[in-house]
Design an enzyme around this catalytic site. Structure first.
Site, short mmCIF file in Angstrom:
data_model
loop_
_atom_site.label_atom_id
_atom_site.label_comp_id
_atom_site.label_asym_id
_atom_site.label_seq_id
_atom_site.Cartn_x
_atom_site.Cartn_y
_atom_site.Cartn_z
N GLU A 1 2.81 -1.76 -1.72
CA GLU A 1 4.45 -2.20 -1.06
C GLU A 1 3.83 -2.96 0.39
O GLU A 1 4.42 -4.24 0.33
CB GLU A 1 4.88 -1.32 -0.47
CG GLU A 1 6.09 -0.28 -1.78
CD GLU A 1 5.12 0.27 -1.95
OE1 GLU A 1 3.78 1.00 -1.88
OE2 GLU A 1 5.72 1.03 -2.39
N ALA B 1 9.08 -0.04 -8.08
CA ALA B 1 10.40 -0.41 -8.27
C ALA B 1 10.61 -1.62 -8.40
O ALA B 1 9.78 -2.87 -8.59
CB ALA B 1 10.89 -0.83 -6.82
N GLY C 1 6.87 2.63 -6.56
CA GLY C 1 7.93 3.64 -6.78
C GLY C 1 7.71 4.35 -8.48
O GLY C 1 8.41 5.71 -8.07
#
Ligand code: COA
Length: 257
Positions: free
Chosen positions: A135, A66, A112
């Site tokens: 993450e 992301a 992502g």
């Protein structure tokens, strides 16, 4: 279809979506997620399209995650909304499409990016691909389905390790774990995806959609996948494709779906 961040092409029944932000390693910003939603929806609604291949532009990345620059200052509420909306319009959406989606992972698939590849119905990778859910190194957890789909694909222990260490695995390791089905060279990646797509396209797309629903049902909370299989199996008997498939077999000819 004209998009800024993705390329969409169609060749007869085969469609290809290429995420095209190479300077940002194809990171998923909001605009790209919206464009992907529109493209997937329009290809799903197009009765000519029987398989979709999803890949990243250039040689370095499928999707490097992301877009961190977009959410670095988000509040708790914005974080929840980012994740919820992403699930709804892209990650769950792709997983539940009736049209088969193959991820051709051509480089980094991180955060992502790996979550998007895991939302596809299956994955193949080039030998330079690197995959991981980094993450926790950013102080957050995977929010686009990674904590759920990675254990489904590689088992709980390995998923725990990958998420806790934030490390990357190679394409070969991903294959050993069942995260990708095949590993090939970068040059052969799309030809291999197309070869598999051609095999899929020989079969009944109506039956394939039913199979996707039945397989996905086994991972849905509160749903008995066996019951869904029984219903979907029965529904097939009312379709033209079933008549054509069985008649063709009995008449020793190839079916025309
Ligand atoms: N979000 C936003 N921008 C990203 C990005 C992401 N997830 N991943 C890469 N980029 C951008 C970089 O900021 C850089 O932009 P710039 O040239 O304007 O500075 C560009 O893409 C190239 O990346 P760079 O880091 O310079 O390439 P590299 O070869 O040194 O490293 C990676 C490659 C994939 C290891 C590294 O980019 C990385 O760790 N990315 C983030 C991965 C991640 O944590 N993803 C999960 C997000 S939730």
């Amino acid at each position: 279809m004209n998009f800024e961040n993705i390329l969409v092409k169609k060749n007869d029944s085969l469609a290809q979506i290429t995420i095209n932000r190479p300077k940002k390693l194809n990171a998923l910003n909001k605009a790209t997620i919206n464009e992907l939603n529109i493209a997937f929806k329009s290809l799903e609604d197009d009765n000519d399209v029987r398989v979709i291949i999803l890949t990243g532009s250039e040689k370095k990345a499928f999707v490097a995650g992301a877009d961190i620059s977009e959410f670095a200052n988000f509040s708790v509420e914005q974080g929840i909304e980012l994740s919820r909306l992403g699930h709804e319009i892209l990650f769950d959406y792709v997983e539940n499409l009736s049209t088969p989606v193959i991820a051709a992972v051509n480089g980094f698939a991180l955060g992502g990016g790996l979550e998007l590849a895991m939302s596809c119905h299956f994955r193949i990778a080039s030998d330079n691909a690197k995959m991981g859910l980094p993450e926790v190194s950013l102080g957050v957890i995977p929010g686009y389905g990674g904590t759920q789909r990675l254990p489904q694909l590689v088992g709980k222990g390995k998923a725990m390790e990958m998420i806790m260490t934030a490390g990357m695995i190679s394409a070969e390791e991903a294959k050993e774990l069942g995260l990708v089905n095949y590993v090939t060279t970068q040059e052969e990646l799309l030809p291999l995806a197309e070869k598999i797509a051609n095999k899929i396209m020989r079969n009944s797309s109506v039956a394939i959609s039913a199979a996707i629903r039945a397989i996905n049902a086994s991972f849905e909370d509160g749903t008995n996948g066996f019951d869904i299989e029984i219903d979907e199996f029965g529904e097939c008997f009312g379709t033209e494709d079933f008549k054509e498939g069985t008649t063709a077999f009995l008449n020793k000819r190839k079916p025309k779906f």
